[in-house]
Every structure is written in structure tokens, then in C-alpha cells.
Design an enzyme around this catalytic site. Structure first.
Site, PDB file in Angstrom:
ATOM      1  N   LYS A   1      14.022   4.656  40.605  1.00  0.00           N
ATOM      2  CA  LYS A   1      13.529   3.860  39.451  1.00  0.00           C
ATOM      3  C   LYS A   1      12.691   2.858  39.726  1.00  0.00           C
ATOM      4  CE  LYS A   1      17.292   5.434  36.342  1.00  0.00           C
ATOM      5  NZ  LYS A   1      16.640   6.022  35.367  1.00  0.00           N
TER       6      LYS A   1
ATOM      7  N   ARG B   1      22.224  15.850  34.141  1.00  0.00           N
ATOM      8  CA  ARG B   1      22.410  17.288  33.894  1.00  0.00           C
ATOM      9  C   ARG B   1      22.855  18.157  34.961  1.00  0.00           C
ATOM     10  NH1 ARG B   1      15.910  17.398  32.604  1.00  0.00           N
ATOM     11  NH2 ARG B   1      16.571  15.283  32.111  1.00  0.00           N
TER      12      ARG B   1
HETATM   13  N1  BES Z   1      20.133   7.717  33.031  1.00  0.00           N
HETATM   14  C1  BES Z   1      18.907   8.153  32.874  1.00  0.00           C
HETATM   15  C2  BES Z   1      18.700   8.141  31.225  1.00  0.00           C
HETATM   16  C3  BES Z   1      18.598   6.762  30.411  1.00  0.00           C
HETATM   17  C4  BES Z   1      17.615   6.067  30.383  1.00  0.00           C
HETATM   18  C5  BES Z   1      19.929   6.118  30.150  1.00  0.00           C
HETATM   19  C6  BES Z   1      17.467   4.985  29.891  1.00  0.00           C
HETATM   20  C7  BES Z   1      19.775   4.996  29.501  1.00  0.00           C
HETATM   21  C8  BES Z   1      18.662   4.225  29.374  1.00  0.00           C
HETATM   22  C9  BES Z   1      18.544   9.560  33.271  1.00  0.00           C
HETATM   23  O1  BES Z   1      19.468  10.039  34.323  1.00  0.00           O
HETATM   24  C10 BES Z   1      17.243   9.434  33.796  1.00  0.00           C
HETATM   25  O2  BES Z   1      16.898   8.799  34.594  1.00  0.00           O
HETATM   26  N2  BES Z   1      16.401  10.183  33.039  1.00  0.00           N
HETATM   27  C11 BES Z   1      15.088  10.190  33.216  1.00  0.00           C
HETATM   28  C12 BES Z   1      14.479  11.617  33.484  1.00  0.00           C
HETATM   29  C13 BES Z   1      13.025  11.573  34.201  1.00  0.00           C
HETATM   30  C14 BES Z   1      13.168  12.164  35.643  1.00  0.00           C
HETATM   31  C15 BES Z   1      12.086  12.245  33.632  1.00  0.00           C
HETATM   32  C16 BES Z   1      14.622   9.678  31.948  1.00  0.00           C
HETATM   33  O3  BES Z   1      14.571  10.092  30.909  1.00  0.00           O
HETATM   34  O4  BES Z   1      13.507   8.761  32.041  1.00  0.00           O
HETATM   35 ZN    ZN Z   2      18.414   9.408  36.299  1.00  0.00          ZN
END
Ligand code: BES
Ligand code: ZN
Ligand code: ZN
Length: 484
Positions: free
Chosen positions: A259, A333
Site C-alpha cells: 500500500k 477475498r
Molecule cells: N483491506 C482493504 C480494503 C479497505 C480499504 C478496508 C480501506 C478499509 C479501508 C482490502 O484488502 C484492499 O486492500 N482492497 C483494495 C483492492 C485493490 C487491490 C484494488 C482496495 O479496495 O483498494
Molecule cells: Zn488489501
């Protein structure tokens, strides 16, 4: 522990007091002067204020006006928010006790106010070395009401305790709560509740070929866990269980797709779904709800390491299907998919998962809503939405149309773990759906699970979203003669 709540038979005058009224005529000149009543009347009717307070020596008198013309849900939420405000004012003034006078006998309204005070008073002090200095002084709520019985208070206390437990779990950093500690912690709070827990450790997870959970765990120095929580009371009304599945990503760095910027902040809360499932089951058991309900919690952190999964990898899931990894940050997922296919063996009545799954859900609906999706569970979903409005953890439905299957087709595996640029919350839901063969509800709580800035009685940090929702849903289900 939430503050103590007790019933009293009369307002003694030793405490600060909240008077709940729907009409100014109920304010008695026994405890208010004529000019005070005039002032209150003006504030309520002309200034449209609903909560007033004024100091009386070391005490504070609150007047809470309730507008019965407003929709019930709306009115109750105003009262919860007032409760939070009242807790704030009392704490600022170092006041320990508050009495509530239910002058007219409005039970649900009083309960909502108490809920708001108690949830607003939550603090996470486990890492404060000077606890007594930081601890909120407010300790006790006394209720004077002809309509509220002690068992109403007991039930509310259990729900509040469950929310507190959920928030605590979310607020612990990963250094204090990895997957193993999480499993230990929830096992210990189920002791004496009649719930059975089983924690599957790495070996067993390998035997079960849970490639999603093991894949995400490859970058971690800590082993994964898979916790099975079973509440099966003797008088259960259902033979096929309801199953709750919670995303237990103890920390989400994104993995090799690390991230960026500040997106990693608060990712200790990526196990909020898991915490909500465990805490709801705690409440369900303590309330003795006569339904057979199982919780499944896959847990690991998502980290960077020499052997971590990378984009392009293909992993073999528990149900035998293959998944192409497009992005290691779409890890939730993967672990949920293994739990969802594991759930098939119970031939469940309904499976509901809770997960901080996508930033897309948060972008679509903001921080005060849950994105909900369903397959073959229209009626149950309707009931869940009803509960969601009652407790003000509102669900908005997104579609799981088959058109979206195109987005997760892979060239080299059965499916891929990421869709296109659009509808990210839905394509994540479609991915999960692939692993189900039963009525299914997916709740994406990425928006409301954790608040960086205080959000009224939901607080700062873990909000406990999902706990009051699930408990309310099962409480209503048990009282309905007819099953879903
Ligand atoms: N844990 C995150 C989703 C999330 C984002 C939860 C902000 C709480 C606050 C999830 O695992 C993630 O990282 N999702 C990404 C997917 C990306 C690879 C497209 C996202 O939704 O940004
Ligand atoms: Zn994630
Ligand atoms: Zn995540």
C-alpha cells in the site's frame, strides 16, 4: 466493561438528571423555576433545540425533547447521538453518575439514550500507562421508568458489552494481536457462555488445502488460524445452521503490492469483520437466542516477504478451484473464499459474511453505510436491512448481476482475484459468490468499521459496526414463528 446501569424508583436529587419529554407541559415547577421553564420553551420551540443543559451547583440538568412526529428510526438515532453528547458533557465536568427520568414512559427512547451514553463513553486504555488520569469519570446510569424492567437492562448490557469487545479486538495493534492471539482471545471470552470453539492451526489448514488462507499467509512470520465457533442451544429452532464468516486480516500491508502513501494507516482494523462475528456470537450466546449459529474466522496478516505471493501466481483453493493473483492487496477475498467453501459442509440455511473488503465500497457509500449484496437470500436480506435501519448501521444493496462475471474471468486460471477499474465492491462480491452454493449475504464494512475522527457514539477507532446489527437480526428471527 461498559458503565453500570441500574433501575431506581425515584429521582433523589443527588445526581445530575436527564428529563425526557415530548411536551413542555411535563416539566414540573417542582424542580424548575418559572423563568427556567420559559427559557426551555423558547429554546425548544423557537430555536428548535432538542437537548438543553444547565448547571445547578455541582450537577447538570439536561432536558431532552423528543419529537414524536419524527420517524421512529430517526428519533431513536437523535437520542443515541444526544446520549453521546451527554456523556461528553458529564465527563468534561468530572461527573460520575447520571439519572434518567422517563417522565412519560417512552421505553425505546430511553433505551436509545442509554445506548448512546454507554457507547459514547467507550475508551481503549490498554496501552495507557496513566489509566486513572485518562479514564472517563462517568461510571453509572440510573433509570427511573415504569416501563423498563431489569431484564431489558440486562439484555442491553449484553449488547453493549459485545460492542465493547468488538471495539477492543479492532483497536489492538497487530503486534499485540496476531492470528494466534486473536483465536486465543476469542476462545477465552466464550468460556462459560455455552459456545464451543475449535481453532484449526497451520497443519490442519494445510490438510484442508486452504490455498487462499495459506497463500496470503506466505508473506507472514506468524502462522494462520481458522476459528470455528459453534452456538447450538438445545432449544434451537433451526436444524440447518446460520453461518457468520468474518474477514480476519490482522494487518493489511497490501503484500507485494504494498500500500502506498497513507493507505496503510489503520490497517490493523482489517479484521473488523472477524471481530464483529466473534463479538456478535458472544452476545447471541449470552442472550440465549434459540438459534443454531456458527462462526467461521480465517485469520492471518498480509505482509511482504521473500516467499510472499506475487501477481501472476496461481493458487489452489480449498474447493479445488484455481485463482490467478492479479493484486496481492485483494487478499481478503482469498481467505474468505476458503471459509465460504468450508461452510458448504454444514448445508447452511444462510451464510452472511462481514468484511472490510474494498476501498470501492467506502468510495461509493461513505463511512456511514454498509454495502450489502445477496444471492438467493432476498427475504433474509430484507430482514437484515430492516434491522440495519433500527440499529442505525444501515445497509445499501448493490447488485450481484451475472454481467459482472466477465470482470473476474482469468486467462490461465478459473477466476482472478481482481476485476476492472469499475464496481470494485461488486466484483469482490462476485468473487466470493463463486465459492458459495447456499443463500448468501455479503456485507462490505470497509467504510464504517474504523473511524479516524470521532463519529458520535460510534467513537474513534473500532466502531463495533455489525454487532448490534447481527444481534438485532437474530433476535427478530427467533421471535418470528415462520422461518425464512
Ligand atoms: N483491506 C482493504 C480494503 C479497505 C480499504 C478496508 C480501506 C478499509 C479501508 C482490502 O484488502 C484492499 O486492500 N482492497 C483494495 C483492492 C485493490 C487491490 C484494488 C482496495 O479496495 O483498494
Ligand atoms: Zn488489501
Ligand atoms: Zn484487506
Amino acid at each position: 466493561m461498559p458503565l453500570t446501569i441500574e433501575k431506581i424508583s425515584s429521582i433523589t436529587g443527588i445526581d445530575s438528571v436527564v428529563y425526557l419529554i415530548t411536551n413542555i407541559k411535563y416539566l414540573s415547577s417542582d424542580f424548575l423555576s418559572g423563568s427556567e421553564i420559559k427559557y426551555i420553551e423558547n429554546q425548544i420551540h423557537c430555536q428548535k433545540r432538542e437537548l438543553l443543559h444547565f448547571q445547578r451547583a455541582s450537577k447538570i440538568i439536561f432536558i431532552q425533547f423528543m419529537d414524536m412526529k419524527k420517524e421512529t428510526e430517526n428519533r431513536l438515532e437523535i437520542l443515541r447521538k444526544s446520549g453521546d453528547r451527554i456523556a461528553e458533557i458529564l465527563n468534561k465536568n468530572h461527573i460520575k453518575n447520571i439519572s434518567i427520568s422517563d417522565i412519560e414512559g417512552h421505553k425505546t427512547e430511553v433505551m436509545a439514550l442509554v445506548e448512546g451514553i454507554s457507547l459514547g463513553n467507550y475508551q481503549f486504555l490498554n496501552f495507557k500507562t496513566k489509566k486513572s488520569e485518562t479514564k472517563n469519570p462517568l461510571k453509572k446510569i440510573r433509570i427511573r421508568s415504569n416501563k423498563i424492567q431489569t431484564n431489558d437492562i440486562d439484555s442491553l448490557m449484553i449488547i453493549l458489552e459485545s460492542v465493547y469487545k468488538c471495539r477492543d479486538l479492532v483497536n489492538y495493534p497487530v503486534s499485540a494481536l496476531n492470528a494466534t492471539k486473536f483465536a486465543e482471545e476469542v476462545t477465552s471470552f466464550f468460556e462459560g457462555t455455552g459456545i464451543k470453539t475449535e481453532v484449526l492451526t497451520e497443519k490442519k489448514i494445510q490438510t484442508l488445502k486452504m490455498g487462499g488462507l495459506l497463500g496470503v499467509n506466505k508473506g507472514s512470520v506468524d502462522p494462520p488460524t481458522f476459528t470455528i465457533i459453534e452456538w447450538k442451544p438445545e432449544d434451537a429452532r433451526n436444524s440447518k445452521p446460520y453461518i457468520l464468516v468474518g474477514k480476519g486480516v490482522m494487518y493489511d500491508t497490501g503484500g507485494m503490492n504494498l500500500k502506498i502513501h497513507d493507505h496503510m494507516n489503520n490497517m490493523k482494523a482489517d479484521m473488523s469483520g472477524a471481530a464483529a462475528v466473534a463479538a456478535s456470537l458472544y452476545g447471541i450466546a449470552r442472550l440465549n437466542i434459540p438459534l443454531y449459529i456458527i462462526g467461521l474466522i480465517p485469520a492471518t496478516d498480509n505482509r511482504v516477504d521473500g516467499n510472499a505471493i506475487v501477481p501472476g501466481d496461481v493458487i489452489h483453493m480449498h474447493d479445488g478451484s484455481t485463482v490467478e493473483i492479479i493484486n496481492t492487496d485483494a487478499e481478503g477475498r482469498l481467505i474468505l473464499a476458503d471459509a465460504l467453501s468450508y461452510a458448504k459442509k454444514y448445508e447452511p440455511e444462510l451464510v452472511i459474511d462481514l468484511a472490510t473488503l474494498t476501498g470501492s465500497a467506502m468510495r461509493a457509500l461513505g463511512i456511514n453505510a454498509i454495502a450489502g449484496m445477496q444471492k438467493n437470500a432476498k427475504d433474509a436480506f430484507g430482514k437484515l436491512v430492516e434491522s440495519s435501519y433500527k440499529v442505525h448501521e444501515r445497509i445499501v444493496e448493490l447488485p450481484l448481476w451475472d454481467d459482472f462475471n466477465e470482470d473476474i474471468k482469468s486467462d490461465i486460471a478459473d477466476i482472478k482475484n481482481l476485476g476492472g477499474a469499475n464496481a470494485g465492491a461488486i466484483t469482490a462480491g462476485k468473487f466470493l459468490e463463486h465459492f458459495t452454493d447456499y443463500p448468501f449475504i455479503h456485507l462490505d464494512i470497509a467504510g464504517p468499521a474504523f473511524y479516524e475522527k470521532k463519529n458520535s457514539y460510534f467513537g474513534t477507532g473500532g466502531s463495533g459496526y455489525g454487532v448490534r446489527l447481527l444481534i438485532n437480526f437474530f433476535q427478530n428471527l427467533k421471535t418470528n414463528e415462520e422461518q425464512l
